[in-house]
Design a protein around this motif. Structure first.
Motif, PDB file in Angstrom:
ATOM      1  N   PRO A   1       0.800  -1.233   0.000  1.00  0.00           N
ATOM      2  CA  PRO A   1       0.000   0.000   0.000  1.00  0.00           C
ATOM      3  C   PRO A   1       0.830   1.280   0.000  1.00  0.00           C
ATOM      4  O   PRO A   1       0.467   2.256  -0.666  1.00  0.00           O
ATOM      5  CB  PRO A   1      -0.825  -0.121   1.300  1.00  0.00           C
ATOM      6  N   GLN A   2       1.964   1.288   0.713  1.00  0.00           N
ATOM      7  CA  GLN A   2       2.728   2.533   0.842  1.00  0.00           C
ATOM      8  C   GLN A   2       3.535   2.866  -0.412  1.00  0.00           C
ATOM      9  O   GLN A   2       4.167   3.916  -0.476  1.00  0.00           O
ATOM     10  CB  GLN A   2       3.639   2.487   2.074  1.00  0.00           C
ATOM     11  N   LEU A   3       3.503   1.978  -1.422  1.00  0.00           N
ATOM     12  CA  LEU A   3       4.281   2.209  -2.647  1.00  0.00           C
ATOM     13  C   LEU A   3       3.402   2.680  -3.806  1.00  0.00           C
ATOM     14  O   LEU A   3       3.884   2.821  -4.922  1.00  0.00           O
ATOM     15  CB  LEU A   3       5.011   0.926  -3.052  1.00  0.00           C
ATOM     16  N   LEU A   4       2.143   2.953  -3.537  1.00  0.00           N
ATOM     17  CA  LEU A   4       1.204   3.241  -4.628  1.00  0.00           C
ATOM     18  C   LEU A   4       1.072   4.734  -4.909  1.00  0.00           C
ATOM     19  O   LEU A   4       1.494   5.572  -4.123  1.00  0.00           O
ATOM     20  CB  LEU A   4      -0.169   2.650  -4.280  1.00  0.00           C
TER      21      LEU A   4
ATOM     22  N   HIS B   1       3.655   3.476  -7.776  1.00  0.00           N
ATOM     23  CA  HIS B   1       4.069   4.817  -8.202  1.00  0.00           C
ATOM     24  C   HIS B   1       5.199   4.717  -9.239  1.00  0.00           C
ATOM     25  O   HIS B   1       6.071   3.851  -9.121  1.00  0.00           O
ATOM     26  CB  HIS B   1       4.557   5.601  -6.978  1.00  0.00           C
TER      27      HIS B   1
END
Lengths: 145, 145, 145, 145
Positions: B46-49, B56
Motif C-alpha cells: 500500500p505505501q508504494l502506490l 508509483h
C-alpha cells in the motif's frame, strides 16, 4: 492566474500529492505549482539514503518523475500520465533536494518538461545541481491500453 | 563463474542492497545477480502506490535505477555510479514487479545496460511489461567532482 | 508470417525508406524488417564522418531513429511517428554500421523499442557495439497537434 | 569573455564544424557559441526531408547532438565526446531549424546540457518548438576504451 488562483491550484495539487502513499512515505512536499511549473521538495532523512550516506538515486528519480508530472498537469489537467523521462545524475545529494520542473512546450495532448534537481550541500551550505532530467507527459487515452 | 561463485556474488550484492536504507524502505530484493545481469523485485504494498492504486512511477524508476546499477556492478565492480538512465512507462503496475537488467556492452570504465520491468497483473494473473529503460553505469572517478 | 509475406513487407518498407530523401542522402539500407524488428545499414563513407575520421554521432542517431521507427511500424503499421529516443554512445564507429531494433512491448497505440548499433572495426575486423538506444513509437493522432 | 574573445571562439568552433564532413553535407551553421551555449542552424533543403515533406527526425537528432556537443565544449574544451542524449519530438519541422543548447551544470570532466529545437513554420511564419533534448558531454578519457 491571480495570486489567489495560484494558491488554490497549489492546494489542490498538494491534495493529489497527499493521495499518493509513496509520496507520503518519502515525505515529499509540493511547494510551487502552476503555469507550467512545479517544485517538489524532499527532505534528507536516514531512510532515503543509499549505502554511502547520500540520497538514493531512486529518490531523485522519484522527485523528477513527480515534478515533471505536476508541471505537465498544470497545463494539461489532472488526467495525465508520465510517458517517459530521462534522469542524469551529476553529483551526490548531501542534503534536502528541490526538483524544479518547467514545461518546454505543450500540444493539446502532451507536454515536454525539463527538470533540475538541486541539493543543499551540507559541507559548504551551498545549493548545487545534483541531477537533471527531461520528460514527456501525455493525456490519458483510455482506449490505448 | 561456477554456480558457487554466482551464489556468493548474489549474497555480497544483497548485502550492498541491505546497506541502502531506501531499498529497505521499499522492500526490494535482489534475486539474480552476475554475468552482466541483475533482477530486483519489489512487492505490491500500500505505501508504494500512487493515487489510482498502481505502483508509483517513482518505484518503477527506483527499480530500474538499482537493477541497472547492480548489472553494471557485476561487470565493473562495486565502485560505480549510475551516470544516467531513461525510463519509459508502458502500462500501470497492478502487482509486484521484477526489474531485469542486462549489460549491452562494457568498456573498462563504463557499461551500457538495458532493463525491462514486468508486473503480475492482478486482473489476469499474467505478467506484463510495465516499463523499460536504459542506463549508463560508470566507474567512480574521484577526481571528477 | 510466411517467408513470402516477410519478403513483401521488407520490399514495401524499403520503398518507404527510398521515399525519405535524407535516408537516400545517407545511403541507408533496410536489410531486415518484420515481426517487431528492423535492421538499418549505413556505409562508412567520407561525407558521413566527423573531424576525427569516425562516423558522426548524428549518423548513428539517424540510424537508431529510423531502425526503431521501422521496428515499431512493423507492429503498428505505417501511420506512426517517433515520440522520442535515447542514444548512448559507447565507442567510435570505425566502419559501416548496423542498427538493429527490437520491439520490447506494444499497446494498441504505441511501441517501446530498443536498438543496438554495431560497427565493423577496421583495425581488428571485428564487430563491436558502438551505440545503443531506446525509443517510443506512437500512432499518429491527427488531433493532437 | 569580451565580445572579441567570443567572436574568436565562434570562429574556431566553426572551423571544427567545417572539419566535420557530415555537418558540411547537412549544411549546418554554428551561429552562436560560448559561455556554455551553442546554436546550430540547419536549412530546410529537399535532401534533408522524410517521406511527408518534413525535416527527417535524424536531422533534428543530428542538430541536438552537435549543439549539445559544442555547448559542452565551450566549457570543457575541445577534447570531448557526447556520452549520450535524449531526443523528444514534439511537432513536424516545416522549415529551417535552430538547435539551441545550454549547459545546465558542469563538473571538471563532464557537462549536462539541455537543448531546444525550433522551426519556422511555413504555414504561419511563426517559430515553434519541434524537439527538445538533454545530453551529457564528457572529457575524452583515452584509457577508457
Amino acid at each position: 492566474m491571480s495570486d489567489e488562483a495560484d494558491a488554490i491550484a497549489l492546494d489542490v495539487a498538494n491534495r493529489i500529492l497527499a493521495a499518493q502513499p509513496f509520496s507520503v512515505l518519502i515525505g515529499a512536499k509540493l511547494t510551487q505549482f502552476g503555469g507550467g511549473t512545479a517544485r517538489i521538495e524532499v527532505p534528507f532523512e536516514p531512510q532515503l539514503l543509499q549505502q554511502n550516506g547520500f540520497l538514493h538515486g531512486g529518490v531523485l528519480a522519484y522527485a523528477i518523475d513527480n515534478a515533471i508530472s505536476f508541471a505537465g498537469g498544470s497545463v494539461l489537467g489532472p488526467s495525465i500520465l508520465t510517458a517517459g523521462m530521462t534522469v542524469a545524475y551529476h553529483r551526490p545529494a548531501r542534503g534536502p533536494i528541490l526538483a524544479e520542473a518547467t514545461v518546454i512546450t505543450a500540444t493539446r495532448s502532451s507536454a515536454a518538461v525539463r527538470c533540475e534537481v538541486s541539493a543543499l550541500d551540507d559541507r559548504t551550505g551551498e545549493r548545487v545541481i545534483v541531477a537533471s532530467g527531461h520528460g514527456t507527459i501525455a493525456l490519458i487515452d483510455r482506449g490505448a491500453e
